[in-house]
Design an enzyme around this catalytic site. Sequence first.
Site, PDB file in Angstrom:
ATOM      1  CG  ASP A   9      -1.677   1.174   1.506  1.00 15.29           C
ATOM      2  OD1 ASP A   9      -1.460   2.188   0.819  1.00 15.29           O
ATOM      3  OD2 ASP A   9      -2.548   1.124   2.386  1.00 15.29           O
ATOM      4  CG  ASP A  33      -6.609  11.663  -5.037  1.00 18.45           C
ATOM      5  OD1 ASP A  33      -5.846  12.151  -4.178  1.00 18.45           O
ATOM      6  OD2 ASP A  33      -7.318  12.342  -5.809  1.00 18.45           O
TER       7      ASP A  33
HETATM    8  N1  AR6 Z   1      -1.345   1.903  -2.939  1.00 15.66           N
HETATM    9  C1  AR6 Z   1      -0.838   1.655  -4.176  1.00 15.66           C
HETATM   10  N2  AR6 Z   1      -1.591   1.574  -5.273  1.00 15.66           N
HETATM   11  C2  AR6 Z   1      -2.920   1.744  -5.132  1.00 15.66           C
HETATM   12  C3  AR6 Z   1      -3.539   2.010  -3.895  1.00 15.66           C
HETATM   13  C4  AR6 Z   1      -2.676   2.086  -2.765  1.00 15.66           C
HETATM   14  N3  AR6 Z   1      -3.153   2.338  -1.537  1.00 15.66           N
HETATM   15  N4  AR6 Z   1      -4.868   2.114  -4.098  1.00 15.66           N
HETATM   16  C5  AR6 Z   1      -5.101   1.923  -5.392  1.00 15.66           C
HETATM   17  N5  AR6 Z   1      -3.927   1.693  -6.025  1.00 15.66           N
HETATM   18  P1  AR6 Z   1      -6.514   4.961  -9.277  1.00 15.66           P
HETATM   19  P2  AR6 Z   1      -6.208   6.578 -11.713  1.00 15.66           P
HETATM   20  C6  AR6 Z   1      -3.662   1.421  -7.446  1.00 15.66           C
HETATM   21  O1  AR6 Z   1      -7.918   4.639  -9.631  1.00 15.66           O
HETATM   22  O2  AR6 Z   1      -6.562   5.440 -12.562  1.00 15.66           O
HETATM   23  C7  AR6 Z   1      -9.157   9.048  -8.197  1.00 15.66           C
HETATM   24  O3  AR6 Z   1     -10.481   9.184  -7.841  1.00 15.66           O
HETATM   25  C8  AR6 Z   1      -4.785   0.866  -8.277  1.00 15.66           C
HETATM   26  O4  AR6 Z   1      -4.855  -0.553  -8.139  1.00 15.66           O
HETATM   27  O5  AR6 Z   1      -6.223   5.317  -7.868  1.00 15.66           O
HETATM   28  O6  AR6 Z   1      -5.024   7.424 -12.103  1.00 15.66           O
HETATM   29  C9  AR6 Z   1      -8.480  10.372  -8.520  1.00 15.66           C
HETATM   30  O7  AR6 Z   1      -8.981  11.422  -7.736  1.00 15.66           O
HETATM   31  C10 AR6 Z   1      -4.376   1.273  -9.667  1.00 15.66           C
HETATM   32  O8  AR6 Z   1      -3.523   0.291 -10.241  1.00 15.66           O
HETATM   33  O9  AR6 Z   1      -5.946   6.199 -10.172  1.00 15.66           O
HETATM   34  C11 AR6 Z   1      -8.821  10.534  -9.971  1.00 15.66           C
HETATM   35  O10 AR6 Z   1     -10.109  11.072 -10.129  1.00 15.66           O
HETATM   36  C12 AR6 Z   1      -3.561   2.547  -9.450  1.00 15.66           C
HETATM   37  O11 AR6 Z   1      -3.354   2.661  -8.056  1.00 15.66           O
HETATM   38  C13 AR6 Z   1      -8.783   9.128 -10.509  1.00 15.66           C
HETATM   39  O12 AR6 Z   1      -9.066   8.287  -9.398  1.00 15.66           O
HETATM   40  C14 AR6 Z   1      -4.236   3.813  -9.952  1.00 15.66           C
HETATM   41  O13 AR6 Z   1      -5.622   3.738  -9.737  1.00 15.66           O
HETATM   42  C15 AR6 Z   1      -7.424   8.764 -11.016  1.00 15.66           C
HETATM   43  O14 AR6 Z   1      -7.486   7.492 -11.624  1.00 15.66           O
END
Ligand code: AR6
Length: 331
Positions: A9, A33
């Site tokens: 994480d 985020d």
């Molecule tokens: N640690 C590491 N990776 C993570 C974690 C964590 N705690 N949680 C999720 N991931 P995303 P995006 C991974 O959706 O696609 C938000 O609402 C997850 O499995 O977080 O760039 C923002 O505000 C995935 O592989 O980001 C934007 O509106 C990766 O992080 C939007 O989402 C990115 O997934 C951005 O979307």
Amino acid sequence: MPLEIVRNDITKMTVDAIVNAANTSLLGGGGVDGCIHRAAGSGLLEECKTLGGCDTGKAKITGAYKLPCKYVIHTVGPVWQDGEHGEKAMLESCYRESLALAKKHDCETVAFPLISSGVYGYPKDQALKVAVDVISDFLLENEMHIYIVIFDKAAYKISEKLFADIAEYIDDNYVDEHTDYRRESMRMNMPMQYVVPHAVCESRAVMEDVELDLRLKHIDESFSQMLLRKIDEKGMTDAECYKKANIDRKLFSKIRSDLHYKPSKPTAIACAISLELSLEETEEMLKKAGFALSHSNKFDIIIEYFISTGNYNIFEINEALFAFDQALLGM
Ligand code: AR6
């Protein structure tokens, strides 16, 4: 290991900076985020409010509040449409801009999530490739320890074709081991020459003579002496070698200055990969460090797959090793 893929994480990473996959408002959201804002506490949102948002492909930096790092770098990835709308260039820019900010703030360790690969829908295998390509390019010119943090291993993907090819290679070689000549001869309780076809025996004998001559020449060479000799023979610089090996500079100078240095197996293999050694030379180099490649473990077979297909890209090898739950190369 300058570039490492880890499962974690990102809010738990004790690094100088973690990167947040944010949106243009920078005012929080779901996915990583949401996790980062929850773990950092309300101070992060307060600081974000002062930044006036962020454009897609750009990055901004803040403090980290209750997180165990010094900074959070917020970057806004592209929303995936069909790959024909400049998504790749935008995503590359996210990594480049974030790395430039990290460098500007003297960060030595930085952790990235796979930007855009969640809510924004960028195909995970392609998102991973962009991350690895931009980060490894950056590392050619810069010293930094960078982590790609994979949250959900089940969702981690390398290209389906590569995965299938490696799986097939593993399968074939496990099978081969049970039918190789040595084992067959042991099973039949016969000396080798009765089992191995005559022609194979002769050509092998000639090759073995040549190899033996070469090996005898360097029989007293230690691992590090062989490494340094090969670097010279290939006309490489030390920096080219340790960067291609995903080894950090400090470890490389240890190997260089201690003729009897005993590397770990992943480090020894990483050196062989950076020198683009053949399978035979790789075996020879490993032997000097007290190791061998065997057909009874996946790690070794995956290494053999890459060497025999002439792919010496250590970062691609590490992507594949991670996908198959194996240790990574470098140090
Ligand atoms: N640690 C590491 N990776 C993570 C974690 C964590 N705690 N949680 C999720 N991931 P995303 P995006 C991974 O959706 O696609 C938000 O609402 C997850 O499995 O977080 O760039 C923002 O505000 C995935 O592989 O980001 C934007 O509106 C990766 O992080 C939007 O989402 C990115 O997934 C951005 O979307």
